[in-house]
Design an enzyme around this catalytic site. Structure first.
Site, mmCIF file in Angstrom:
data_model
loop_
_atom_site.group_PDB
_atom_site.id
_atom_site.type_symbol
_atom_site.label_atom_id
_atom_site.label_comp_id
_atom_site.label_asym_id
_atom_site.label_seq_id
_atom_site.Cartn_x
_atom_site.Cartn_y
_atom_site.Cartn_z
ATOM 1 N N ARG A 160 -60.730 44.976 -69.921
ATOM 2 C CA ARG A 160 -61.751 44.071 -69.392
ATOM 3 C C ARG A 160 -62.322 44.718 -68.137
ATOM 4 O O ARG A 160 -61.584 45.317 -67.346
ATOM 5 C CB ARG A 160 -61.155 42.688 -69.067
ATOM 6 N N GLU A 193 -68.047 40.018 -67.317
ATOM 7 C CA GLU A 193 -66.703 40.477 -67.662
ATOM 8 C C GLU A 193 -66.448 40.555 -69.168
ATOM 9 O O GLU A 193 -65.590 39.840 -69.690
ATOM 10 C CB GLU A 193 -65.655 39.576 -67.020
ATOM 11 N N ASP A 209 -56.686 41.811 -63.080
ATOM 12 C CA ASP A 209 -57.717 40.790 -62.844
ATOM 13 C C ASP A 209 -57.270 40.003 -61.629
ATOM 14 O O ASP A 209 -56.298 39.234 -61.685
ATOM 15 C CB ASP A 209 -57.839 39.887 -64.075
ATOM 16 N N ASP A 244 -63.686 38.120 -57.519
ATOM 17 C CA ASP A 244 -63.068 38.111 -58.855
ATOM 18 C C ASP A 244 -63.426 39.413 -59.555
ATOM 19 O O ASP A 244 -64.568 39.601 -59.979
ATOM 20 C CB ASP A 244 -63.570 36.903 -59.651
ATOM 21 N N HIS A 267 -63.729 29.745 -60.727
ATOM 22 C CA HIS A 267 -64.584 29.240 -61.790
ATOM 23 C C HIS A 267 -65.410 28.137 -61.131
ATOM 24 O O HIS A 267 -65.034 26.974 -61.143
ATOM 25 C CB HIS A 267 -63.772 28.718 -62.972
ATOM 26 N N ASP A 315 -37.983 20.112 -51.402
ATOM 27 C CA ASP A 315 -38.770 19.810 -50.214
ATOM 28 C C ASP A 315 -39.650 20.987 -49.791
ATOM 29 O O ASP A 315 -40.087 21.083 -48.645
ATOM 30 C CB ASP A 315 -37.858 19.402 -49.057
ATOM 31 N N GLU A 372 -64.866 43.701 -64.942
ATOM 32 C CA GLU A 372 -65.516 42.529 -64.342
ATOM 33 C C GLU A 372 -66.036 42.851 -62.945
ATOM 34 O O GLU A 372 -65.335 43.419 -62.111
ATOM 35 C CB GLU A 372 -64.513 41.376 -64.250
ATOM 36 N N TYR A 401 -59.599 43.303 -76.806
ATOM 37 C CA TYR A 401 -58.155 43.124 -76.785
ATOM 38 C C TYR A 401 -57.611 43.458 -78.175
ATOM 39 O O TYR A 401 -57.728 42.654 -79.113
ATOM 40 C CB TYR A 401 -57.821 41.684 -76.373
ATOM 41 N N HIS A 427 -63.623 35.372 -75.402
ATOM 42 C CA HIS A 427 -64.006 34.575 -74.230
ATOM 43 C C HIS A 427 -65.467 34.812 -73.883
ATOM 44 O O HIS A 427 -66.152 35.623 -74.509
ATOM 45 C CB HIS A 427 -63.098 34.883 -73.032
ATOM 46 N N HIS A 467 -54.611 35.285 -69.899
ATOM 47 C CA HIS A 467 -54.183 34.757 -68.610
ATOM 48 C C HIS A 467 -52.704 35.075 -68.367
ATOM 49 O O HIS A 467 -51.927 34.221 -67.942
ATOM 50 C CB HIS A 467 -54.431 33.251 -68.536
ATOM 51 N N HIS A 494 -68.876 33.673 -65.597
ATOM 52 C CA HIS A 494 -68.848 32.297 -65.092
ATOM 53 C C HIS A 494 -69.435 32.293 -63.690
ATOM 54 O O HIS A 494 -69.554 33.333 -63.030
ATOM 55 C CB HIS A 494 -67.412 31.752 -65.074
#
Length: 445
Positions: free
Chosen positions: A410, A388, A261, A272, A365, A41, A412, A392, A354, A244, A358
């Site tokens: 990375r 970005e 990130d 972002d 996004h 709940d 960004e 890797y 990638h 991610h 974006h």
């Protein structure tokens, strides 16, 4: 606190702009969304559907907006929860049907009356616009409504004959940010910057990724964020090679980099940012070389952003810079092939998989096409996007020299396209190797 008057004016203008694009005889239906059970709940924290907020400036769950455009008038009807003093004690305040006029509505009803009232609301409309991303749920509602309306045709009730995707016209509006939105996005960006600086200030060996996430997000809350824009990524060492990664449950090790990130949400607009910095405050030579290459690619892309630039040109620039740099570092063996041929062969892909960015806005996004008629969109003033690039270098990549193992980088930033060039909204972060080391040295423990 939100400036409700300013938000109402913004939403009113958005409704008008949307209806201006639609033919006479159109109806628009948008849901606010519903609370979702997390477990048993316990509910997830509710966040209103961005399209609904954009058009109503109303953020309660279980609400539906109906806009109607006829030859002689436009109407705005809202279905929402009724006041309920007992439930409000447990669940929080509700606006209620009687106060819905504050939102600029033509009329308002209880959400329980939606199916009953829709036939008359859709009377005289040829086309109903709904998001095709939610087509299944809308179809379940509209099927009995239209059946009922058809049964009343001898009494003069007309029914829609066409269902159209609302996403196309509405998201076309959202991709170009208005001054009201840009103000929010500047604030979201700077709140996000403060969170990242707090993380850089507090990082140290043997701290857990989750603890660093706490420092980061505390920086958001302390500077006015309402929520995180998305699940924060705090990835040390090899974890940074998982794009991610959100487990955030490992210890940060001396000598590793940590990739963060994360972004804050301010008044429904997202920041972002990705920063990458050394856990111990000092880059190794190999880490610095990889970091410098990613930064070079990012700066090259930002320098080219201006109205008229094709969206794909930015990604092409990233690939050129990264591939050339990987060859120079000896990570890619060119075997005498030209740079362009190596790019065409996707030689970079084990290390960079990638896109370069974006759209950014109410959603991290954000909505908006990247191609129209098979051609890449060109940048226009008012668009906001991320830049970005990353590399890797996972230890799982076969043949990769050990000195590069577990280096994930990375970088960004959030960038507004202006009338002449661009504006980096996330300014204020140390970005070069030297700047990062100097900044972190102030807080070394």
């Amino acid at each position: 606190m939100l400036d409700q008057k300013a938000w109402q004016e913004f939403a009113h203008n958005n409704r008008s702009r949307l209806l201006d694009q639609l033919p006479v005889g159109s109806a628009v239906l948008v849901r606010s969304g519903e609370e979702t059970i997390r477990n048993r709940d316990v509910e997830y924290s509710f966040r209103v559907n961005s399209d609904f907020q954009y058009l109503t400036a109303f953020s309660e769950p279980e609400a539906v907006m109906v806009l109607k455009k006829l030859a002689d008038s436009n109407t705005y009807t809202l279905f929402l929860r009724e006041k309920d003093p007992e439930k409000e004690v447990w669940e929080g305040r509700r606006l209620g049907v009687e106060a819905a006029h504050q939102l600029g509505t033509s009329q308002a009803f209880s959400i329980d009356m939606l199916e009953e009232q829709l036939p008359s609301l859709l009377d005289g409309c040829d086309t109903v616009f709904v998001s095709f991303a939610e087509l299944e749920s809308w179809s379940a509602l509209l099927h009995p409504v239209i059946e009922f309306a058809k049964s009343k045709s001898r009494q003069g009730m007309t029914t829609p004959t066409q269902l159209s995707d609302l996403d196309k016209p509405l998201h076309e509006l959202r991709v170009i940010k208005q001054p009201f939105e840009i103000e929010k996005m500047r604030k979201a960006a700077q709140i996000s910057v403060n969170g990242h600086l707090q993380a850089m200030q507090n990082v140290r060996p043997n701290l857990s990724e989750r603890q660093l996430q706490g420092d980061l997000e505390n920086g958001f809350w302390q500077h006015g964020a309402q929520r995180e824009a998305f699940n924060s990524i705090v990835a040390g060492g090899e974890n940074a090679c998982i794009l991610h990664y959100t487990e955030n449950n490992h210890l940060l090790k001396s000598g590793d980099l940590v990739l963060v990130d994360a972004g804050a949400e301010y008044e429904f607009y997202a920041g972002d940012i990705t920063t990458t910095f050394p856990v111990s405050g000092q880059f190794s030579d190999a880490q610095a070389q990889v970091y410098n290459l990613v930064l070079k690619a990012q700066q090259a892309v930002i320098e080219m952003i201006q109205p008229g630039v094709s969206y794909d040109a930015m990604h092409k620039k990233t690939l050129e810079v990264l591939t050339a740099g990987l060859i120079e570092l000896g990570i890619i063996n060119s075997d005498g092939e030209s740079l362009q041929k190596l790019i065409d062969q996707h030689a970079y892909q084990p290390f960079f998989m990638h896109g370069t960015g974006h759209w950014l806005g109410m959603d991290v996004h954000d909505v908006g096409d990247y191609k129209k008629g098979g051609r890449w969109c060109k940048l226009e003033a008012g668009m906001v996007l991320t830049v970005e690039p990353g590399l890797y270098l996972s230890s799982s990549i076969q043949g990769l020299d050990k000195k590069w193992h577990s280096i994930g980088v990375r970088i960004e930033d959030d960038v507004l396209v202006t009338e002449s060039r661009c504006e980096v909204l996330t300014k204020g972060l140390p970005r070069t190797v030297q700047e990062i080391e100097n900044w972190m040295q102030q807080y070394s423990r």
